[in-house]
Structure formats: structure tokens, C-alpha cells
Design an enzyme around this catalytic site. Sequence first.
Site, PDB file in Angstrom:
ATOM      1  N   SER A   1      65.634  36.817  24.400  1.00 15.66           N
ATOM      2  CA  SER A   1      65.935  38.034  23.632  1.00 15.66           C
ATOM      3  C   SER A   1      65.901  39.242  24.557  1.00 15.66           C
ATOM      4  CB  SER A   1      64.905  38.206  22.519  1.00 15.66           C
ATOM      5  OG  SER A   1      63.670  38.637  23.088  1.00 15.66           O
ATOM      6  N   ASN A   2      66.505  40.330  24.103  1.00 15.09           N
ATOM      7  CA  ASN A   2      66.536  41.525  24.956  1.00 15.09           C
ATOM      8  C   ASN A   2      65.133  42.098  25.170  1.00 15.09           C
ATOM      9  OD1 ASN A   2      69.223  40.981  24.856  1.00 15.09           O
ATOM     10  ND2 ASN A   2      69.847  43.109  24.541  1.00 15.09           N
TER      11      ASN A   2
ATOM     12  N   GLN B   1      72.261  22.283  24.751  1.00 15.67           N
ATOM     13  CA  GLN B   1      71.016  22.681  25.404  1.00 15.67           C
ATOM     14  C   GLN B   1      69.830  22.555  24.441  1.00 15.67           C
ATOM     15  OE1 GLN B   1      70.803  26.899  26.116  1.00 15.67           O
ATOM     16  NE2 GLN B   1      69.229  26.706  27.708  1.00 15.67           N
ATOM     17  N   GLY B   2      68.904  21.668  24.736  1.00 19.79           N
ATOM     18  CA  GLY B   2      67.746  21.465  23.861  1.00 19.79           C
ATOM     19  C   GLY B   2      66.493  22.086  24.431  1.00 19.79           C
ATOM     20  N   TYR B   3      66.410  23.392  24.329  1.00 22.94           N
ATOM     21  CA  TYR B   3      65.223  24.112  24.800  1.00 22.94           C
ATOM     22  C   TYR B   3      64.333  24.526  23.626  1.00 22.94           C
ATOM     23  CZ  TYR B   3      66.298  24.878  29.777  1.00 22.94           C
ATOM     24  OH  TYR B   3      66.505  24.737  31.118  1.00 22.94           O
ATOM     25  N   SER B   4      64.871  25.435  22.763  1.00 23.91           N
ATOM     26  CA  SER B   4      64.060  26.072  21.724  1.00 23.91           C
ATOM     27  C   SER B   4      63.554  25.069  20.695  1.00 23.91           C
ATOM     28  CB  SER B   4      64.879  27.139  20.997  1.00 23.91           C
ATOM     29  OG  SER B   4      65.466  28.001  21.924  1.00 23.91           O
TER      30      SER B   4
ATOM     31  N   GLU C   1      71.965  30.979  32.906  1.00 26.03           N
ATOM     32  CA  GLU C   1      72.326  31.224  31.512  1.00 26.03           C
ATOM     33  C   GLU C   1      72.616  32.707  31.304  1.00 26.03           C
ATOM     34  OE1 GLU C   1      69.387  29.917  28.710  1.00 26.03           O
ATOM     35  OE2 GLU C   1      70.623  30.460  26.989  1.00 26.03           O
TER      36      GLU C   1
END
Lengths: 364, 375
Positions: B360-361, B126-129, B245
Site C-alpha cells: 500500500s502507499n 502470485q500467492g503472497y497475501s 513488482e
Amino acid sequence: MNFDYNEEQQLLADSVRRFVQKDYDFERRRKIVASEHGFSPEVWSVFADMGLLGLPFSTEHGGFGGGAVDLLSVMEAFGEALVVEPYLATVGLGARFVAKAGSAQQKKAILPAVAEGKLKMAFAHAEAGARYDLAQVRAQAKKAADGWRIEGEKRAVIGAPMADKLVVSARSGAGIALFLVDREAAGVSLRPYRTLDEMRAADVVLAGVRAEALEGGLELIEEATDFATALVCAEAVGAIQYANDATLEYLKTRKQFGVPIGAFQALQHRMVDMVISGEQARSMACLACSKADAASASERKRAISAAKIKIADACRHVSQESVQLHGGMGMTEELKVSHTFRRLTMIAQQFGDADHHLERFASL
Amino acid sequence: MDLNYSADELAFRDQVRAWIAANLPGDLREKMETFEHLSRDDLMRWHRILARQGWVAPAWPKEWGGTGWSVVERYLFEEELGYAGCPPLIPFGLAMCAPVLLRFGTEAQKKRFLPRIYNGDDFWCQGYSEPGSGSDLASLKTKAARQGEHYVVNGQKIWTTAAHYADWIFCLVRTDPTLEKKQEGISFLLIDMKSPGITVRPLILMDGGHDVNEVFFDDVKVPAENLVHEEGKGWTVAKYLLGYERMNTGRIGESKRELAKLKKFAAARLGDVGFRDRLSRLEVELTALEITNLRFLDRMRRSGQPPGADVSMLKIKGTEIQQTLTELMMQAADPAECGEIDPLARRYCNMRKTTIYAGSNEIQRNIIAKMTLGL
Ligand SMILES: Cc1cc2nc3c(=O)[nH]c(=O)nc-3n(C[C@H](O)[C@H](O)[C@H](O)COP(=O)(O)OP(=O)(O)OC[C@H]3O[C@@H](n4cnc5c(N)ncnc54)[C@H](O)[C@@H]3O)c2cc1C
């Protein structure tokens, strides 16, 4: 009431801090950790030159007669820089047994050599399954014509791989007693390893090893462990300080959504709580160090356990939050924050986790 | 209200349980038991065993290999996989790329990619960040410029899990940098990892492990047919995918198994009141998460709506539980036994990632505040 260092203590604090800032940066530490022996002989000799290695010994043995309060600033600076040299093992534990319970001859043979950086030591006490119970010792000591022989297995002895002499606990007829062993003596074998926080430790097998007796037994072990606990509390304060400084800096510089992430109130409050934990940890480290040499054992134990409970909580809180607020970066080997996380994780458990000290505190 | 599973559901669970017992290879079971590193082959071997049984993608439509199971059956299946200690199914193909293709892909794209994902022929990542775009994903900068029948991609992705194993990467790229709103001008591209111009560099995490990577794109040519959905509509695709996700992050079966292990492992510490209380609290937390998850699934089944901000709650609670589990495990270990405590302490370090990745949470809480509470 006075929380200030006196002039000498302040000078010492300043010089140690200057040294680690200049000569023990994270890159230097990385190289030391990766080196074969996992510590730097050059750094060790600088410690000797600065008088750090003899700090708590009496002046007749090349020391300065310092107490835990004098060591506080040293340990704090070491915590901030994540120093991996076996200072606690040598000065905080090994040599302290000699200073407290050695014969005049033993003191003379060992303490000046430690102060000059020629001799390193470690305390071989813990055994499998003992957890934090200091009284669980199975190693046996038997009297021989020319001294003592020790049979047993010690675990997780921090600093053992580079130590010249080990202080070993074992059962003799009279209960738990203390002995001095040459690390190179016949019958000593080491299983060395690197700990999570990148120090060197070893499991030590003692097979009929020749040993000299020291005075003292369980009571001294408790006292020395409390002293060492006060020192790791001070070390924790430095490591927490680093984690907080680095996180605050990150909140000010890391931008997401077009603003520094420190602009988000949700994170501001988290940062504030970390700083509160740091301040309370500092207070408790002061308490622990000022009572570590107390005459009354019960007063000492209560203060040390109280400090270790708060410090363990603060270690856990600050280490976890510092990684979380760094996002993915906090997880990487590359950043000092993740190494500080590991040291703080270990300090939280070293010489007893919060559960252990809560039990002890309640029983006093 | 009836919180018991029906007789049919229980029979289904028993059937799944028996099948796993008979088909999970012993060496993989052993590796999972001891938290050993799983190789690409290990992961794909288990994937293919499930594929042969027809169970690797229960949620897909039946025509593409889905099982047609009910929501509860799917939940039970996943729980059993986790509880039995099966190797994880890598979600990037099965649970991320595939739902996207099913929803937005052309027939040709579905035919080309779905069977290969199903059979475990292609490994996806997965290439998101990006370095400058983590929580603020929509600010991403990796560029894709249309040149004839190709896009030419330049830029960098980071934290790409398993890129060093992957055959394909699905990427969010910026196709139109001139638009003011950052969510616009983003597109969703499928890129062959063997394309010239791609460099993968490992990032070592604090437990010493290599899970994640940096991926660099230097004039990488990508056929225009690998664009999913319309050019500039990538953000719609991304948002759709993020819901899937996060569905994946509760991991209740796995946590139940870890808890059972922890209870056995920590038997000697149960005299320690503080520890015992924390252990019991954790078990209660896990029960609350399990029932909440079932309640949300039930709601989803009845409304027919895709998962909303509810999954954020499951993600927060599920990851907190996973972290507490590894922390208690470390605390229960004998501090004097390096061989025992060291791997557990490293696992504790590694699991800190769970509250950071997949949104993140903190971001999950923002989502609930905004979407559910209207704050
Ligand atoms: C082990 C691991 C595996 C990963 N795998 C993948 C992968 O396969 N593919 C992929 O594309 N990405 C992956 N990621 C990346 C992950 O999605 C990002 O790390 C995550 O989105 C956070 O981004 P960041 O690291 O840039 O942190 P930042 O976004 O910089 O966040 C730093 C801190 O600020 C907080 N924060 C940011 N914005 C806000 C806000 N508005 N309000 C409150 N708090 C805020 C965050 O919660 C965090 O605590 C992975 C990450 C890790 C650690």
C-alpha cells in the site's frame, strides 16, 4: 441559536433510526437491491405508517407540515443504512412540485395517496448534455383540446421505474413549464437500469404523451432542486457517519505487525481528518436544511451551494479514505463500506458537483 | 545535462511505434479503448505476438530471450506499449517469477519454466497475501511440511489476481513455524494449480468485476524440486521480487494515453475553470513523474544497482495519477448518460485498488522513511 431538534423531531429521528437498525440491515438491503423491482413494498408501507411519506405536506393532505429540517434526521438515517427506496424522488421531488404548484384538485388527488404509500413519483427533468444546468430543456409541450401533449427525452430519472406519476419539465410557449404524466400513459417508454449506487433509474422517452399542467417553471425547479440538494446533503452525513464508524472500528480490530493498525500514527491522523470532514459536513447539512425553505432565493442559493461544495469534498475524502484504510477488504462487494463508497461518489455529483456549485456560489 | 533523447533512441522509439501499429490486433485495441474485460485468451494472444517478435521480456539476460536493450530503450518500449493502448503484459510470470528464477533458481528450474513463461505457455499468479497477512506479509501462516520428496501445503491465500486463469502459482509458505523471527522459516514454492487439494473461490470487487480470488490449499503435495532458493530463505526472495513488482506500477505510458483521451473527452468542459485547472495540474504531475522516473533510471544505469526505495516514490506518484485520471474522466462524463458515465464510474471504483496493492502507499512511505531517510 439552537441546533437541537424539538421533541417531535427527536422522536421522529429516534424511530427512523430504530427502524433502519432493526429492519434495514445490510443483508436486507442486499436482498432488496437484488429483487426484481429494486425496492421493497413492505418497507414503503412502513414508511407510510411512520408518517414519513407525508412529512412535508400540509395536515389537510395527510401530512405534518414539516420542512427540510424535519427531513434531516430521516435522510441521515437513510444515508447510514443506504436506503434504496425512492424517498427522495417521491417525497423530496415529485410530490413537492404538486404541493407547491398543483391545483387544489391535484393536491387532493395526489398528496394523501403519496402519504399513504399508494403513489410513488419521480422528477423527469435532466436531458442529455445539460449537465447541471437546470435551464437546458428541449422537451416540448403543446396544447391539445383535452390538456397537453409532451414530446421529448429525459435521462437518468431516479425512481422512474417504480413511479406511478412523473413530474416532467418541457418548453411551452411561455418558457419552461411543469406537467404531470402517468407513467403508464400511452407514449411513455422507459429504459430502466441500476445505477452505480444500486438505485433504479430510467431514461424516459415521451412521444406525444398526454399531460396535465402544473403551475410554475424554472424558478420552482431551482427551488425544488435546492430543497432536494439539502436532503442529499443530510443523506451524505449519514453515509459519512457510517464510513467513519466502520473505519474506526476496523482500525481498532484489524491487526498487522502484532498491533491494531489504529496504533500507527500515520493512520490516526488520517482518521482524525475523516472525522473533521464528517463534522463539517454535518454543520453544512444543518445550514442547507435550515435555509432550504428560506424566503430569500439568494440566501437560499448561497447556503445550498456552500453546503454542496463542502459535502462533495467530504464525500470524496471520506469515501476514498475509508476504502484505503480497509485495505483489500474495502474493495470488495462483500463489505458495506464499498457500497457506501459508491453512494458517496454519486452524492458528490448529484444536483451538481463541487465545480458547478463553486461557479454558482461565485456568481451570487 | 541533456533531457532530450538521442537520435538513436528516437529512431528506436519510432521503430517500436511502427511495429505496434502494424501488429496490435484491431479487436484488442478496441477492447482496450472501451475498457472492456480482457479474457485469458486476449491477454495471451498479445503476449505471444510479442514473444514471436522477441520482445516479450526485454529485461531478461540475452541467453533466455532478453533484447539487450539499454535502460532507456526498455523504458521507451514500455512507454510505447502503454501509450498505444496495448493489452497489459501479465507481470506474474514475466516480471516476477522469472527474475526470481534467474537470480535464485537452479539450472533445471530455469530450463523448465523460463521458456514456457517466455512463450506464454504457462499463466502465473502470485500467492503472497493471506487474510491475516497483508501489509505484514512476513506473518504469513500457510504451512508447507516436508514429507520425503514432497512438501505438503495447507492454508489460504487471498487477493490472488487471476488465480482463476492460472496454471501455476508462486507462493510464500512457512516451512519452519518454530523460529522466533517471523521473516525466518519462510520458503518460496512453485505450485501447479492443477494439484489436487487446491480450491479457487472468486472475490467480487465493488465494480462488479472478478479479478481476484481466494485460494485454499488442503494437503496439496508439491514436489521438493519446486522449492526456489534454500528452504527458509524465502523472505530474501520475496524482498527481491517486491522491488520488481513496484517497478511495474508507475505506468507512465498508459497514463499519458489516458490523459490524451481525457483531454479530448473533456473538451466541452474546458470552460469550467476548476476542472481545467485540475486537468492541467494532472498533466504537470505526470510530467514530473516521467522526468523523475528517467532520472532514477539514469542513476540505476550508472550505479548498476537494483532499484531501491526509489521505486516506492514512483509507485506512490504513479498510482495517485492513475486514480486522478479515472476520477476526472468520471467527472467529465455526462451524468445523464448512463452508458457513458457508468463504465467510467466503475473504473474509478476499480482503480482505488492501485494505492492498496503491491504494497500500500502507506507501506511505501514507511519504506522511504526507513530506508532512505533513516527514520
Ligand atoms: C485488486 C487487488 C489485487 C491484488 N493482487 C494480489 C496478488 O495477485 N497476489 C497477492 O499476493 N496479493 C495481492 N493483493 C493484496 C495486496 O497486496 C494487499 O491488499 C496489500 O498488501 C494490503 O494488505 P491488506 O489488504 O491485508 O490490508 P492491511 O495490511 O490490513 O492494511 C489496512 C490499512 O492499514 C494500512 N497499514 C498497514 N500497516 C501499516 C503501517 N505499518 N503503517 C501505516 N499504515 C499501515 C494499509 O496501508 C491499509 O491502508 C491484491 C490486492 C488488491 C486490492
